[in-house]
Design an enzyme around this catalytic site. Structure first.
Site, PDB file in Angstrom:
ATOM      1  N   HIS A  46       0.814  -1.226   0.000  1.00 56.81           N
ATOM      2  CA  HIS A  46       0.000   0.000   0.000  1.00 56.81           C
ATOM      3  C   HIS A  46       0.841   1.267   0.000  1.00 56.81           C
ATOM      4  CE1 HIS A  46       0.368   1.062   4.386  1.00 56.81           C
ATOM      5  NE2 HIS A  46       0.540  -0.239   4.535  1.00 56.81           N
ATOM      6  N   HIS A  68       5.261   3.321  12.660  1.00 56.59           N
ATOM      7  CA  HIS A  68       4.308   4.402  12.926  1.00 56.59           C
ATOM      8  C   HIS A  68       4.949   5.526  13.734  1.00 56.59           C
ATOM      9  CE1 HIS A  68       0.175   2.369  12.005  1.00 56.59           C
ATOM     10  NE2 HIS A  68       1.052   2.210  11.038  1.00 56.59           N
ATOM     11  N   ASP A 116       4.361  -6.161   3.495  1.00 59.69           N
ATOM     12  CA  ASP A 116       4.222  -5.052   4.426  1.00 59.69           C
ATOM     13  C   ASP A 116       5.349  -5.148   5.454  1.00 59.69           C
ATOM     14  OD1 ASP A 116       3.196  -2.825   5.738  1.00 59.69           O
ATOM     15  OD2 ASP A 116       1.120  -3.532   5.608  1.00 59.69           O
ATOM     16  N   ASP A 152       6.517   2.332   6.011  1.00 57.46           N
ATOM     17  CA  ASP A 152       5.294   1.520   6.045  1.00 57.46           C
ATOM     18  C   ASP A 152       4.245   2.260   5.218  1.00 57.46           C
ATOM     19  OD1 ASP A 152       2.995   0.083   6.712  1.00 57.46           O
ATOM     20  OD2 ASP A 152       2.881   0.894   8.737  1.00 57.46           O
ATOM     21  N   GLU A 162      -5.147   1.041   3.184  1.00 55.99           N
ATOM     22  CA  GLU A 162      -4.730   0.029   4.160  1.00 55.99           C
ATOM     23  C   GLU A 162      -4.704   0.560   5.580  1.00 55.99           C
ATOM     24  OE1 GLU A 162      -2.215  -2.465   6.735  1.00 55.99           O
ATOM     25  OE2 GLU A 162      -1.945  -0.347   6.205  1.00 55.99           O
ATOM     26  N   GLU A 163      -4.260   1.793   5.774  1.00 55.74           N
ATOM     27  CA  GLU A 163      -4.057   2.304   7.131  1.00 55.74           C
ATOM     28  C   GLU A 163      -5.356   2.467   7.913  1.00 55.74           C
ATOM     29  OE1 GLU A 163      -1.436   2.349   8.691  1.00 55.74           O
ATOM     30  OE2 GLU A 163       0.241   2.576   7.310  1.00 55.74           O
TER      31      GLU A 163
END
Length: 349
Positions: free
Chosen positions: A73, A325, A245, A190, A224-225
Site C-alpha cells: 500500500h 508508525h 508489508d 510503512d 490500508e491504514e
C-alpha cells in the site's frame, strides 16, 4: 538459475521519490499515479484502477496454474482538519495510528480541496516556554492539545478560512527522508518501502528477460491504514495472495532491519501454514536471509481481503522497519532480501 540482479540505485531513487509524495489515506491519488506512471514502462503489464482508486497491474503468462497476487500500500498515516480555532490555528483528526509525540514540531502541508498547499507545523497549545514554562512538558500530547500553526498571516477563524482552508482538508506530515550507510530513515516506510520492493522486482525480472511462472496481479492499495485497503480489487481467480508489508522491529520481536520476515500470526490470527512453508523453502533454496515473527498489534491488506470473503491462501512478508508508525528506519540488506523473496516466489525458483 540465479535470481535477477537488483538495481539498488534505482530502488533507492524510486523509494525516496515516493516517500516525498504526500499520500495520507483518502488522499493517496498522487502516489498511485506516480507508481502507475512507473509501471507503464513495462509492456508486460496491463494496468487498471479499481473504483476505489487502487492500482492493479497484471502480468499475464500462459500457464495452467491459477494466478497469484501480491499487495502493498501507498497510503500513509496523516490527518484532516477537524476544527478551525478562534485564534486561526487548526485542530486535527488523525488518520491511522499516528502518535502525537512523534510529530510534535514537525512541518506539515495543508492541502485544500482545491489542491492548494499551505505550510504549517504541529505544536502543543502550550508551546511557548517563556509563557507556560514547565507546564508545556506536562501538557498531554493528545487531540485536545495538538494544533497546527499556519505559516500565513492569520489570527482568527475568518482569516484562516480566507486562505482557502476548511474542515476536512488533508494534512500531510513531512517524511524527512535520509539515506546513509545503507539505512533509509523516513516516516511512511510503512508501506512505501514494500511498494518499491514490488516495482524493483518487476524491473529486475523484465530487464533480465524473465517472466513469472504464472499470471500475477500486483495490487497497490490506497486504504490500508484504515483497515479495508485490499478488501476489494483482488480477482476471484487468484489462488495465493502475498501481502508485502513492514516487519515489526523492537523488544520481544525476532525481526530486525537486516532480514526479511515471514509473519506467522498477527492480531488477526495466523496466516496460511502451507503457503508459509512454500515461502520458507524458496528462501532457503535461494539463501535469502529471513526470520519468522508474531506481531501483537498489526493487521494487513491480505486480512482485509480474507474478511471480505476472499478465498485465497495468504502469507505476509516484509522488511524489518524500526520504530513503526514513528520515525521509521530500514536497511538495504532487509529491503534487498524482500525483493529477492518476491522474485523467487514469482519465478517459482
Amino acid at each position: 538459475m540465479a535470481l535477477p540482479t537488483i538495481d539498488e540505485t534505482y530502488f533507492t531513487t524510486f523509494l525516496v521519490d515516493l516517500l516525498n509524495i504526500a499520500s495520507p489515506t483518502g488522499f493517496a491519488e498522487p502516489a498511485i499515479a506516480f507508481v502507475e506512471k512507473e509501471l507503464s514502462k513495462y509492456k508486460q503489464l496491463e494496468l487498471s484502477r479499481t473504483r476505489k482508486g487502487a492500482l492493479v497491474a497484471k502480468w499475464n503468462v500462459e500457464s495452467d496454474k491459477a494466478p497469484v497476487a501480491l499487495t502493498a500500500h501507498v497510503d500513509t498515516l496523516g490527518a484532516v482538519v477537524k476544527e478551525i480555532k478562534s485564534n486561526g490555528r487548526l485542530k486535527l483528526s488523525r488518520i491511522g495510528g499516528i502518535q502525537w509525540p512523534t510529530v510534535e514540531t514537525e512541518g506539515v502541508w495543508i492541502i485544500t480541496s482545491k489542491g492548494e498547499r499551505i505550510r504549517g507545523s504541529v505544536l502543543i497549545d502550550t508551546a511557548s516556554g517563556h509563557i507556560y514554562s514547565g507546564a508545556g512538558g506536562e501538557t498531554p500530547r493528545n487531540d485536545a492539545h495538538m494544533e497546527v500553526r499556519i505559516d500565513a498571516r492569520t489570527t482568527s477563524e475568518k482569516e484562516t478560512r480566507a486562505l482557502g482552508i476548511n474542515v476536512g482538508d488533508c494534512v500531510a506530515f513531512d517524511p524527512r527522508v535520509e539515506v546513509t550507510n545503507g539505512f533509509i530513515r523516513s516516516r511512511f516506510l510503512d508501506d512505501k518501502a514494500c511498494v518499491a520492493n514490488l516495482v524493483a522486482a518487476i524491473k529486475s525480472m523484465a530487464e533480465a528477460g524473465r517472466s513469472p511462472e504464472r499470471s500475477v496481479y500486483f495490487h497497490i492499495s490506497n486504504y490500508e491504514e484504515v483497515g479495508h485497503g485490499a478488501a476489494a480489487g483482488i480477482p476471484s481467480d487468484v489462488a495465493e495472495l502475498i501481502s508485502v508489508d513492514m516487519a515489526v522491529v523492537g523488544d520481544g520481536q525476532e525481526s530486525d532491519e537486516f532480514h526479511v520476515t515471514l509473519c506467522i500470526k498477527d492480531s488477526g490470527g495466523p496466516y496460511h501454514f502451507e503457503l508459509n512453508n512454500k515461502l520458507r523453502a524458496l528462501a532457503e533454496k535461494n539463501n535469502i536471509p529471513y526470520k519468522t515473527d508474531v506481531y501483537p498489534f498489526y493487521g494487513s491488506d491480505g486480512e482485509a481481503f480474507w474478511r471480505a470473503g476472499g478465498d485465497v491462501a495468504l502469507s505476509l512478508i516484509g522488511p524489518g522497519i524500526d520504530a513503526s508508525h514513528n520515525y521509521e528506519r530500514a536497511h538495504m540488506d532487509g529491503l534487498n532480501a524482500t525483493t529477492n523473496w518476491i522474485m523467487a516466489y514469482l519465478l517459482g525458483e
